[in-house]
Design an enzyme around this catalytic site. Structure first.
Site, PDB file in Angstrom:
ATOM      1  N   ASP A 111     -68.230 -22.956  50.704  1.00 12.87           N
ATOM      2  CA  ASP A 111     -69.212 -24.014  50.933  1.00 12.87           C
ATOM      3  C   ASP A 111     -68.710 -25.293  50.283  1.00 12.87           C
ATOM      4  O   ASP A 111     -67.958 -25.250  49.305  1.00 12.87           O
ATOM      5  CB  ASP A 111     -70.568 -23.628  50.340  1.00 12.87           C
ATOM      6  N   ASP A 128     -72.576 -23.214  58.649  1.00 16.64           N
ATOM      7  CA  ASP A 128     -74.020 -23.082  58.438  1.00 16.64           C
ATOM      8  C   ASP A 128     -74.786 -24.046  59.349  1.00 16.64           C
ATOM      9  O   ASP A 128     -75.828 -23.690  59.902  1.00 16.64           O
ATOM     10  CB  ASP A 128     -74.381 -23.353  56.978  1.00 16.64           C
TER      11      ASP A 128
END
Length: 153
Positions: A111, A128
């Site tokens: 991330d 995402d």
């Protein structure tokens, strides 16, 4: 059907590659920028959304891969769904498989987008966003189809 499949495969491959290149840059080249609203910084997520189920870190990749395989069989048996939702499916598979690939490659999901203006939000990535966009498209189409069927009554 063949044209939609080709379009979906092209979108899937392009987005998977873009997401993996970005993650590779953050994981191997130390990419990062601190900003007043959003920062780009490397973080590893061993769970799923908001690090839930991180205690299953080693098994999540197999669980998620199994779910993708089951979903693929379901789509194969119900090809009319692919015809209707091919764009959302391409986005969903690109995001989902990219995150699963991270688990096999890095041991966790890479991330890098961190919202921290006025409140701290979870760190997320392009995959995402693709998954969220796919879900939004599916919900939109469901509402639109529901409205059309109500109008015909």
């Amino acid at each position: 059907m063949i044209d939609k499949f080709k379009i979906a495969c092209s979108i899937f491959i392009a987005l998977l590659i873009v997401d993996q290149v970005i993650k590779f840059g953050f994981a191997h080249f130390g990419w990062g920028v601190q900003g007043p609203i959003i920062s780009l910084q490397l973080a590893y997520n061993y769970g799923v959304a908001f690090s839930m189920f991180s205690f299953l870190a080693e098994y999540l990749k197999y669980i998620q891969l199994t779910l993708v395989i089951i979903g693929s069989f379901y789509l194969y048996k119900n090809q009319y769904l692919f015809k209707e939702y091919y764009l959302a499916i391409a986005l969903l598979y690109a995001g989902g498989l990219s995150n699963i690939l991270d688990r096999f490659t890095y041991g966790a999901v890479v991330d890098y987008v961190y919202w921290h203006y006025m409140f701290e939000f979870a760190i997320f990535n392009l995959a995402d966003v693709l998954i969220d966009l796919a879900v939004a498209l599916i919900i939109y189409k469901q509402f639109r189809n529901s409205k059309k069927s109500q109008e015909t009554l």
